[in-house]
Design an enzyme around this catalytic site. Structure first.
Site, PDB file in Angstrom:
ATOM      1  N   HIS A 314     -27.513  56.376  66.826  1.00 45.74           N
ATOM      2  CA  HIS A 314     -28.264  57.002  65.738  1.00 45.74           C
ATOM      3  C   HIS A 314     -28.332  58.486  65.990  1.00 45.74           C
ATOM      4  CE1 HIS A 314     -31.429  57.781  62.826  1.00 45.74           C
ATOM      5  NE2 HIS A 314     -31.080  56.629  62.278  1.00 45.74           N
ATOM      6  N   ASP A 372     -29.640  48.604  61.457  1.00 45.84           N
ATOM      7  CA  ASP A 372     -28.627  47.833  60.754  1.00 45.84           C
ATOM      8  C   ASP A 372     -27.971  46.756  61.598  1.00 45.84           C
ATOM      9  OD1 ASP A 372     -28.875  48.984  58.275  1.00 45.84           O
ATOM     10  OD2 ASP A 372     -27.747  50.739  58.890  1.00 45.84           O
TER      11      ASP A 372
HETATM   12  N1  ACO Z   1     -19.748  53.345  68.960  1.00 47.64           N
HETATM   13  C1  ACO Z   1     -19.043  53.975  69.922  1.00 47.64           C
HETATM   14  N2  ACO Z   1     -19.221  55.257  70.276  1.00 47.64           N
HETATM   15  C2  ACO Z   1     -20.167  55.932  69.600  1.00 47.64           C
HETATM   16  C3  ACO Z   1     -20.943  55.333  68.595  1.00 47.64           C
HETATM   17  C4  ACO Z   1     -20.713  53.987  68.281  1.00 47.64           C
HETATM   18  N3  ACO Z   1     -21.404  53.348  67.335  1.00 47.64           N
HETATM   19  N4  ACO Z   1     -21.809  56.244  68.095  1.00 47.64           N
HETATM   20  C5  ACO Z   1     -21.583  57.373  68.781  1.00 47.64           C
HETATM   21  N5  ACO Z   1     -20.586  57.172  69.686  1.00 47.64           N
HETATM   22  C6  ACO Z   1     -20.094  58.154  70.678  1.00 47.64           C
HETATM   23  C7  ACO Z   1     -19.202  59.191  70.049  1.00 47.64           C
HETATM   24  O1  ACO Z   1     -17.855  58.780  70.061  1.00 47.64           O
HETATM   25  C8  ACO Z   1     -19.462  60.368  70.925  1.00 47.64           C
HETATM   26  O2  ACO Z   1     -18.771  60.200  72.136  1.00 47.64           O
HETATM   27  P1  ACO Z   1     -18.161  61.479  72.920  1.00 47.64           P
HETATM   28  O3  ACO Z   1     -19.357  62.241  73.395  1.00 47.64           O
HETATM   29  O4  ACO Z   1     -17.347  60.883  74.018  1.00 47.64           O
HETATM   30  O5  ACO Z   1     -17.357  62.255  71.921  1.00 47.64           O
HETATM   31  C9  ACO Z   1     -20.957  60.268  71.251  1.00 47.64           C
HETATM   32  O6  ACO Z   1     -21.239  58.853  71.155  1.00 47.64           O
HETATM   33  C10 ACO Z   1     -21.852  61.018  70.291  1.00 47.64           C
HETATM   34  O7  ACO Z   1     -21.467  60.622  68.981  1.00 47.64           O
HETATM   35  P2  ACO Z   1     -21.768  61.428  67.671  1.00 47.64           P
HETATM   36  O8  ACO Z   1     -20.797  61.030  66.604  1.00 47.64           O
HETATM   37  O9  ACO Z   1     -21.896  62.887  67.993  1.00 47.64           O
HETATM   38  O10 ACO Z   1     -23.203  60.904  67.309  1.00 47.64           O
HETATM   39  P3  ACO Z   1     -23.900  61.150  65.961  1.00 47.64           P
HETATM   40  O11 ACO Z   1     -25.334  61.323  66.266  1.00 47.64           O
HETATM   41  O12 ACO Z   1     -23.244  62.229  65.185  1.00 47.64           O
HETATM   42  O13 ACO Z   1     -23.627  59.782  65.178  1.00 47.64           O
HETATM   43  C11 ACO Z   1     -23.889  57.766  64.046  1.00 47.64           C
HETATM   44  C12 ACO Z   1     -24.592  58.933  64.738  1.00 47.64           C
HETATM   45  C13 ACO Z   1     -23.046  58.284  62.845  1.00 47.64           C
HETATM   46  C14 ACO Z   1     -24.958  56.817  63.505  1.00 47.64           C
HETATM   47  C15 ACO Z   1     -22.980  57.067  65.062  1.00 47.64           C
HETATM   48  O14 ACO Z   1     -23.731  56.635  66.172  1.00 47.64           O
HETATM   49  C16 ACO Z   1     -22.206  55.888  64.457  1.00 47.64           C
HETATM   50  O15 ACO Z   1     -21.144  56.101  63.871  1.00 47.64           O
HETATM   51  N6  ACO Z   1     -22.754  54.646  64.585  1.00 47.64           N
HETATM   52  C17 ACO Z   1     -22.117  53.496  63.985  1.00 47.64           C
HETATM   53  C18 ACO Z   1     -22.456  53.436  62.510  1.00 47.64           C
HETATM   54  C19 ACO Z   1     -23.897  52.998  62.264  1.00 47.64           C
HETATM   55  O16 ACO Z   1     -24.386  52.037  62.843  1.00 47.64           O
HETATM   56  N7  ACO Z   1     -24.558  53.716  61.333  1.00 47.64           N
HETATM   57  C20 ACO Z   1     -25.941  53.402  60.935  1.00 47.64           C
HETATM   58  C21 ACO Z   1     -26.883  54.504  61.284  1.00 47.64           C
HETATM   59  S1  ACO Z   1     -28.513  54.023  60.893  1.00 47.64           S
HETATM   60  C22 ACO Z   1     -28.628  54.307  59.272  1.00 47.64           C
HETATM   61  O17 ACO Z   1     -27.929  55.029  58.620  1.00 47.64           O
HETATM   62  C23 ACO Z   1     -29.747  53.562  58.595  1.00 47.64           C
END
Ligand code: ACO
Length: 438
Positions: A314, A372
């Site tokens: 998140h 979710d």
């Molecule tokens: N699976 C694997 N790796 C992940 C995930 C994930 N779900 N989420 C983040 N990471 C990793 C990224 O690859 C990144 O790794 P790195 O540092 O090696 O490059 C690091 O964690 C940070 O990721 P960001 O993309 O910068 O995190 P951000 O805060 O921008 O993303 C998000 C948040 C979009 C929710 C992300 O965690 C994601 O895509 N999750 C899966 C989708 C999801 O469940 N969305 C629902 C959110 S809740 C809602 O909207 C109600």
């Protein structure tokens, strides 16, 4: 840098040094959470913009609606913890709280509920809209288009300068979006539309509009109605997320509220936002069995693969998502009520969660189950098809969107949203006629 007083009290200004020059900016204090550096005079004082793609470091507005502490797993609506609202309040009570700022008195609450019931009917002409969609249209497409079309039915709503007009639009949207959502589902499965029933509560009525058929009596199961109500409460608002910021940005131009909410629905549709619970089930189906979990996790860790563990991580919650815990508990209540045998998909989800939360990749990046991860499993257990998951989220979030939209319109000195950019394209160059291009 914040300018600390010699006596150690909280600084009032922050000074930015750029070479020999320096500029001083006020520090604004909120009631909870970090203070903010007010950089509204940044360009005037430094001839530079700030650079913050994704706006992760930028407070785009003042707001008194929702507070989140991502490190502590805290979510407050108007000061009330989400855990208390989810267990003690109803969705409509939470809606009133979000929109008007206080819990309603009994009289206000009855009036609000009555208004929502009266507004739940759609203009009969709106039925015709549905026939314009293919039967296999995604219900989010139908919802988005039909909510935008509401502007054509309520031209009075264009006048957003009057409080009474904003209030009427607020109640119309909260009441009509569930009816459109349920009809979008009915249309895609080829069943007759079910009209709202004023004898039922908000969530009971929503379930009836989704599942009742004219050839059989439909009795609302109170446990399932409560579960839906709780899911709606948990999704009602979440401060300045992508869809809410979209609603605010569109609203800042003076667009009518139906157009603003349609834009919010469009933003919510993406798999990184509201589409995640649908994506969780897709992911579980793709993994299939426990034996496949390690290879899937390996794929997720491989940055080149582009695969993410859906329902994990998140932007704000970096330790746990308080909504995820209530979701898990609600799932168990629903499964017990329906007498469902242990769902292999749930076992798979539980195993996946156990492996992920103990894996250094996820621990180091502070990736935990979000709201979710479990909501899709609950909805699946209740017989709600995956294509409707984000639609349900939109029904709930409509409350947050309209609350945030109202707050923005009512903010003194509100101006159009207009981010800047760091230009990295070509410098000025002259047009070359086609015949001279090689
Ligand atoms: N699976 C694997 N790796 C992940 C995930 C994930 N779900 N989420 C983040 N990471 C990793 C990224 O690859 C990144 O790794 P790195 O540092 O090696 O490059 C690091 O964690 C940070 O990721 P960001 O993309 O910068 O995190 P951000 O805060 O921008 O993303 C998000 C948040 C979009 C929710 C992300 O965690 C994601 O895509 N999750 C899966 C989708 C999801 O469940 N969305 C629902 C959110 S809740 C809602 O909207 C109600």
């Amino acid at each position: 840098m914040a300018d600390h007083d010699t006596n150690g009290s909280t600084p009032e200004t922050a000074t930015l040094s750029i070479g020999e020059r320096s500029a001083v900016f006020p520090i604004l204090k909120g009631n909870l959470g970090p203070d903010v550096i007010d950089i509204r005079k940044l360009t005037a004082d430094t001839q530079m913009f700030s650079f913050d793609p994704g706006y992760g470091e930028t407070a785009s507005c003042r707001s008194a609606i929702t507070f989140i502490d991502g490190d502590e797993g805290v979510l407050l609506h108007r000061g009330y913890p989400i855990e208390q609202l989810a267990t003690e309040a109803s969705f409509t009570e939470t809606a009133y709280l979000l929109v008007y700022g206080e819990l309603p008195t009994r009289e206000d609450y009855e009036r609000f509920q009555q208004d929502l019931k009266e507004q739940a009917l759609l203009h009969e002409q709106i039925r015709n809209f549905f026939n314009g969609f293919r039967r296999d249209a995604h219900p989010m497409a139908i919802l988005c288009g039909t909510v935008a079309a509401l502007s054509a039915f309520y031209p009075d709503a264009v006048d957003i300068s009057h409080e009474a007009s904003r209030d009427l639009s607020t109640r119309r949207l909260i009441a009509k979006v569930p009816t459109i959502a349920a009809w979008a589902y009915k249309y895609t499965v080829g069943e007759p539309f079910v009209y709202p029933d004023n004898n039922l509560s908000f969530s009971e009525n929503f379930l009836k509009m989704l599942f009742a058929k004219p050839n059989a009596e439909y009795k609302v199961n109170p446990v399932l109605a409560r579960a839906i109500d709780r899911i709606l409460i948990l999704h009602a608002d979440h401060e300045q997320n992508a869809s809410t910021s979209t609603v605010r940005l569109v609203g800042s131009t003076g667009s009518n509220p139906f157009a603003c909410i349609a834009a919010g629905i469009a933003a919510l549709w993406g798999p990184a936002h509201g589409g995640a619970n649908e994506a969780v089930l897709g992911m579980l189906a793709q993994i299939g069995t426990r034996e496949n979990i390690p290879s899937f996790i390996a794929q997720v860790k491989d940055r080149e693969s582009g695969v993410r563990l859906m329902g994990f991580g998140h932007r704000v919650y970096k330790n746990f998502d308080p909504r995820a815990k209530i979701m898990e508990q609600t799932y168990h209540e629903v499964v017990a009520e329906l007498g469902l045998k242990h769902d292999p998909m749930f076992d798979l989800a539980a195993e996946l969660e156990k492996i992920a939360v103990n894996d250094p990749y996820f621990v180091q990046r502070r990736l935990y189950p979000n709201v979710d991860f479990y909501s899709g499993l609950i909805l699946k257990a209740m017989g709600i098809p995956t294509s409707m998951f984000t639609v349900l989220f939109a029904v709930a979030r409509t409350v947050g969107w309209v609350s945030q939209w109202r707050e923005m319109i009512e903010e003194p000195g509100q101006r159009i949203g207009r981010p800047r950019q760091l230009y990295v394209g070509e410098a000025r160059r002259d047009y070359i006629p086609q015949c001279r291009r090689s």
